[in-house]
Scaffold this motif. Structure first.
Motif, PDB file in Angstrom:
ATOM      1  N   LEU A  29      -4.568  17.402   0.393  1.00 55.67           N
ATOM      2  CA  LEU A  29      -3.413  16.795   1.048  1.00 55.67           C
ATOM      3  C   LEU A  29      -2.680  17.832   1.900  1.00 55.67           C
ATOM      4  O   LEU A  29      -2.340  17.586   3.052  1.00 55.67           O
ATOM      5  CB  LEU A  29      -2.482  16.289  -0.050  1.00 55.67           C
ATOM      6  CG  LEU A  29      -1.576  15.145   0.298  1.00 55.67           C
ATOM      7  CD1 LEU A  29      -2.370  13.951   0.772  1.00 55.67           C
ATOM      8  CD2 LEU A  29      -0.755  14.769  -0.914  1.00 55.67           C
ATOM      9  N   ARG A  30      -2.463  18.998   1.307  1.00 57.38           N
ATOM     10  CA  ARG A  30      -1.762  20.058   2.053  1.00 57.38           C
ATOM     11  C   ARG A  30      -2.558  20.423   3.308  1.00 57.38           C
ATOM     12  O   ARG A  30      -2.003  20.526   4.394  1.00 57.38           O
ATOM     13  CB  ARG A  30      -1.535  21.302   1.180  1.00 57.38           C
ATOM     14  CG  ARG A  30      -0.830  22.424   1.933  1.00 57.38           C
ATOM     15  CD  ARG A  30      -0.542  23.618   1.071  1.00 57.38           C
ATOM     16  NE  ARG A  30       0.660  23.472   0.271  1.00 57.38           N
ATOM     17  CZ  ARG A  30       1.904  23.654   0.722  1.00 57.38           C
ATOM     18  NH1 ARG A  30       2.107  23.965   1.980  1.00 57.38           N
ATOM     19  NH2 ARG A  30       2.932  23.514  -0.066  1.00 57.38           N
TER      20      ARG A  30
ATOM     21  N   ILE B  14       0.860  -1.188   0.000  1.00 54.40           N
ATOM     22  CA  ILE B  14       0.000   0.000   0.000  1.00 54.40           C
ATOM     23  C   ILE B  14       0.895   1.235   0.000  1.00 54.40           C
ATOM     24  O   ILE B  14       1.811   1.351   0.809  1.00 54.40           O
ATOM     25  CB  ILE B  14      -0.919   0.018   1.228  1.00 54.40           C
ATOM     26  CG1 ILE B  14      -1.816  -1.228   1.195  1.00 54.40           C
ATOM     27  CG2 ILE B  14      -1.742   1.294   1.277  1.00 54.40           C
ATOM     28  CD1 ILE B  14      -3.035  -1.154   2.081  1.00 54.40           C
ATOM     29  N   SER B  15       0.638   2.140  -0.937  1.00 53.44           N
ATOM     30  CA  SER B  15       1.377   3.412  -0.969  1.00 53.44           C
ATOM     31  C   SER B  15       0.386   4.553  -1.062  1.00 53.44           C
ATOM     32  O   SER B  15      -0.703   4.405  -1.620  1.00 53.44           O
ATOM     33  CB  SER B  15       2.274   3.485  -2.210  1.00 53.44           C
ATOM     34  OG  SER B  15       3.183   2.428  -2.239  1.00 53.44           O
ATOM     35  N   SER B  16       0.821   5.671  -0.516  1.00 51.90           N
ATOM     36  CA  SER B  16       0.082   6.914  -0.752  1.00 51.90           C
ATOM     37  C   SER B  16       0.983   8.048  -0.310  1.00 51.90           C
ATOM     38  O   SER B  16       1.898   7.839   0.489  1.00 51.90           O
ATOM     39  CB  SER B  16      -1.233   6.961   0.034  1.00 51.90           C
ATOM     40  OG  SER B  16      -1.033   7.498   1.304  1.00 51.90           O
ATOM     41  N   PRO B  17       0.763   9.236  -0.812  1.00 52.08           N
ATOM     42  CA  PRO B  17       1.559  10.358  -0.314  1.00 52.08           C
ATOM     43  C   PRO B  17       1.264  10.580   1.168  1.00 52.08           C
ATOM     44  O   PRO B  17       0.203  10.172   1.637  1.00 52.08           O
ATOM     45  CB  PRO B  17       1.059  11.546  -1.139  1.00 52.08           C
ATOM     46  CG  PRO B  17       0.165  11.003  -2.182  1.00 52.08           C
ATOM     47  CD  PRO B  17      -0.258   9.641  -1.786  1.00 52.08           C
ATOM     48  N   SER B  18       2.183  11.241   1.877  1.00 48.82           N
ATOM     49  CA  SER B  18       1.942  11.562   3.290  1.00 48.82           C
ATOM     50  C   SER B  18       0.637  12.334   3.392  1.00 48.82           C
ATOM     51  O   SER B  18       0.407  13.254   2.613  1.00 48.82           O
ATOM     52  CB  SER B  18       3.036  12.469   3.832  1.00 48.82           C
ATOM     53  OG  SER B  18       4.277  11.916   3.621  1.00 48.82           O
ATOM     54  N   GLY B  19      -0.200  11.942   4.346  1.00 45.65           N
ATOM     55  CA  GLY B  19      -1.487  12.628   4.534  1.00 45.65           C
ATOM     56  C   GLY B  19      -2.582  12.021   3.676  1.00 45.65           C
ATOM     57  O   GLY B  19      -3.721  12.476   3.709  1.00 45.65           O
ATOM     58  N   GLY B  20      -2.248  10.978   2.940  1.00 39.33           N
ATOM     59  CA  GLY B  20      -3.236  10.343   2.048  1.00 39.33           C
ATOM     60  C   GLY B  20      -4.222   9.449   2.784  1.00 39.33           C
ATOM     61  O   GLY B  20      -5.171   8.944   2.192  1.00 39.33           O
TER      62      GLY B  20
ATOM     63  N   ASN C 160       7.011  15.686  -3.291  1.00 40.89           N
ATOM     64  CA  ASN C 160       7.053  14.233  -3.441  1.00 40.89           C
ATOM     65  C   ASN C 160       5.667  13.658  -3.731  1.00 40.89           C
ATOM     66  O   ASN C 160       5.517  12.731  -4.527  1.00 40.89           O
ATOM     67  CB  ASN C 160       7.602  13.569  -2.166  1.00 40.89           C
ATOM     68  CG  ASN C 160       9.079  13.837  -2.001  1.00 40.89           C
ATOM     69  OD1 ASN C 160       9.735  14.322  -2.914  1.00 40.89           O
ATOM     70  ND2 ASN C 160       9.606  13.549  -0.837  1.00 40.89           N
ATOM     71  N   ALA C 161       4.654  14.232  -3.062  1.00 42.83           N
ATOM     72  CA  ALA C 161       3.288  13.728  -3.231  1.00 42.83           C
ATOM     73  C   ALA C 161       2.848  13.833  -4.691  1.00 42.83           C
ATOM     74  O   ALA C 161       2.285  12.901  -5.262  1.00 42.83           O
ATOM     75  CB  ALA C 161       2.327  14.523  -2.352  1.00 42.83           C
ATOM     76  N   LYS C 162       3.164  14.979  -5.295  1.00 50.39           N
ATOM     77  CA  LYS C 162       2.756  15.207  -6.684  1.00 50.39           C
ATOM     78  C   LYS C 162       3.418  14.156  -7.588  1.00 50.39           C
ATOM     79  O   LYS C 162       2.765  13.541  -8.432  1.00 50.39           O
ATOM     80  CB  LYS C 162       3.159  16.627  -7.101  1.00 50.39           C
ATOM     81  CG  LYS C 162       2.355  17.153  -8.223  1.00 50.39           C
ATOM     82  CD  LYS C 162       2.410  18.676  -8.271  1.00 50.39           C
ATOM     83  CE  LYS C 162       1.749  19.172  -9.536  1.00 50.39           C
ATOM     84  NZ  LYS C 162       2.521  18.947 -10.754  1.00 50.39           N
ATOM     85  N   LYS C 163       4.717  13.931  -7.333  1.00 53.13           N
ATOM     86  CA  LYS C 163       5.451  12.932  -8.136  1.00 53.13           C
ATOM     87  C   LYS C 163       4.843  11.546  -7.957  1.00 53.13           C
ATOM     88  O   LYS C 163       4.662  10.796  -8.903  1.00 53.13           O
ATOM     89  CB  LYS C 163       6.925  12.875  -7.677  1.00 53.13           C
ATOM     90  CG  LYS C 163       7.811  13.915  -8.310  1.00 53.13           C
ATOM     91  CD  LYS C 163       9.269  13.569  -8.028  1.00 53.13           C
ATOM     92  CE  LYS C 163      10.077  14.840  -7.819  1.00 53.13           C
ATOM     93  NZ  LYS C 163      11.122  14.716  -6.816  1.00 53.13           N
ATOM     94  N   GLU C 164       4.523  11.215  -6.687  1.00 54.52           N
ATOM     95  CA  GLU C 164       3.978   9.880  -6.408  1.00 54.52           C
ATOM     96  C   GLU C 164       2.602   9.704  -7.057  1.00 54.52           C
ATOM     97  O   GLU C 164       2.315   8.648  -7.618  1.00 54.52           O
ATOM     98  CB  GLU C 164       3.887   9.641  -4.902  1.00 54.52           C
ATOM     99  CG  GLU C 164       5.259   9.551  -4.257  1.00 54.52           C
ATOM    100  CD  GLU C 164       5.287   8.650  -3.029  1.00 54.52           C
ATOM    101  OE1 GLU C 164       6.218   7.848  -2.924  1.00 54.52           O
ATOM    102  OE2 GLU C 164       4.372   8.750  -2.198  1.00 54.52           O
ATOM    103  N   MET C 165       1.781  10.764  -6.981  1.00 54.84           N
ATOM    104  CA  MET C 165       0.442  10.655  -7.573  1.00 54.84           C
ATOM    105  C   MET C 165       0.551  10.434  -9.080  1.00 54.84           C
ATOM    106  O   MET C 165      -0.224   9.687  -9.677  1.00 54.84           O
ATOM    107  CB  MET C 165      -0.390  11.897  -7.232  1.00 54.84           C
ATOM    108  CG  MET C 165      -0.848  11.882  -5.773  1.00 54.84           C
ATOM    109  SD  MET C 165      -1.304  13.479  -5.098  1.00 54.84           S
ATOM    110  CE  MET C 165      -2.855  13.808  -5.858  1.00 54.84           C
ATOM    111  N   GLU C 166       1.561  11.059  -9.695  1.00 56.31           N
ATOM    112  CA  GLU C 166       1.754  10.879 -11.150  1.00 56.31           C
ATOM    113  C   GLU C 166       2.189   9.451 -11.489  1.00 56.31           C
ATOM    114  O   GLU C 166       2.058   9.014 -12.613  1.00 56.31           O
ATOM    115  CB  GLU C 166       2.811  11.867 -11.654  1.00 56.31           C
ATOM    116  CG  GLU C 166       2.247  13.270 -11.805  1.00 56.31           C
ATOM    117  CD  GLU C 166       3.322  14.347 -11.947  1.00 56.31           C
ATOM    118  OE1 GLU C 166       2.957  15.522 -11.928  1.00 56.31           O
ATOM    119  OE2 GLU C 166       4.523  14.003 -12.050  1.00 56.31           O
ATOM    120  N   GLN C 167       2.744   8.750 -10.474  1.00 54.17           N
ATOM    121  CA  GLN C 167       3.221   7.384 -10.733  1.00 54.17           C
ATOM    122  C   GLN C 167       2.210   6.319 -10.305  1.00 54.17           C
ATOM    123  O   GLN C 167       2.546   5.134 -10.293  1.00 54.17           O
ATOM    124  CB  GLN C 167       4.535   7.162  -9.982  1.00 54.17           C
ATOM    125  CG  GLN C 167       5.684   7.939 -10.606  1.00 54.17           C
ATOM    126  CD  GLN C 167       6.943   7.756  -9.780  1.00 54.17           C
ATOM    127  OE1 GLN C 167       7.001   8.154  -8.623  1.00 54.17           O
ATOM    128  NE2 GLN C 167       7.931   7.134 -10.349  1.00 54.17           N
TER     129      GLN C 167
END
Ligand code: 5GP
Length: 203
Positions: free
Chosen positions: A142-143, A22-28, A163-170
């Motif tokens: 998220l912010r 399971i992955s998500s940006p911090s605060g996801g 980092n969150a933006k990059k992760e969401m794009e992936q």
């Protein structure tokens, strides 16, 4: 199928366990969702990661993370003790290869809460892994969540947003993406997905 129906006990030493990533940006919302998974499926093993970052208030060594020094971390790289490791937000994080291999061999299903870089490395080694990305409704939400949590300073939050933006794009790298706009719906979707995989109904 309802996520409220408990899956049959699937732990069976005659078959290999499954890896759920399971992955998500911090605060996801990943931590809350993972807690729901363990409440619903108490036999799933949590892969407690190792990290060089300092504990946040309330975090317990051996439960949230194994908090170790950079020296220890690098020694473990040299002795091939990581299934994967990555630098995230300036700190090092690693998944124990022994925990994963020992668990899988006795038929345990294991949940990993790791970032996208780690997921890519785990899929290379364990291609049968089931990958799930928890998507926040928007970068602004998220912010707001990170700011209201009050745990991190502004520059740390700014770094986490990049980092969150990059992760969401992936997120396309994942087999499953669950939108966490309404926590109850996201929880239900995640539990149903895990239950289906454990029953062999989907991958
Ligand atoms: P935090 O410091 O907020 O607990 O975690 C920061 C990020 O590191 C999160 O995206 C989390 O999923 C990721 N992370 C935690 N443990 C590991 C790990 O063992 N390996 C990798 N690659 N990422 C991890």
């Amino acid at each position: 199928m309802s996520a409220h129906i408990k899956a049959e006990k699937t732990e069976d030493s005659s078959r290999m366990g499954r890896l759920f990533i399971i992955s998500s940006p911090s605060g996801g919302g990943k931590t809350t969702l993972c807690k729901a998974v363990f409440k619903h499926f108490p036999d799933i093993l949590y892969s407690v990661s190792y990290t060089t970052r300092l504990p946040r208030p309330g975090e317990k060594n051996g439960i949230d993370y194994h908090f170790i020094s950079k020296n220890e971390f690098f020694r473990m790289i040299e002795s091939n003790r990581w299934a994967e490791w990555a630098e995230v937000h300036g700190n090092f994080y690693g998944t124990s290869v022994d925990l994963i291999n020992n668990g899988l061999c006795v038929g345990k299903d294991i949940l990993l809460d790791i970032d996208v870089q780690g997921t890519v490395k785990i899929i290379e080694k364990y291609p049968e892994s089931i990958t799930i990305f928890i998507m926040p409704p928007s970068i602004e939400t998220l912010r707001m969540r990170l700011e209201s949590r009050g745990e991190d300073k502004k520059d740390v939050i700014d770094q986490r947003m990049i980092n969150a933006k990059k992760e969401m794009e992936q997120s396309y790298l994942y087999q499953h993406v669950i939108l966490n706009e309404h926590l109850e719906i996201a929880t239900q979707s995640l539990l149903t997905l895990i239950e289906s995989c454990r029953l062999g109904l989907r991958v």
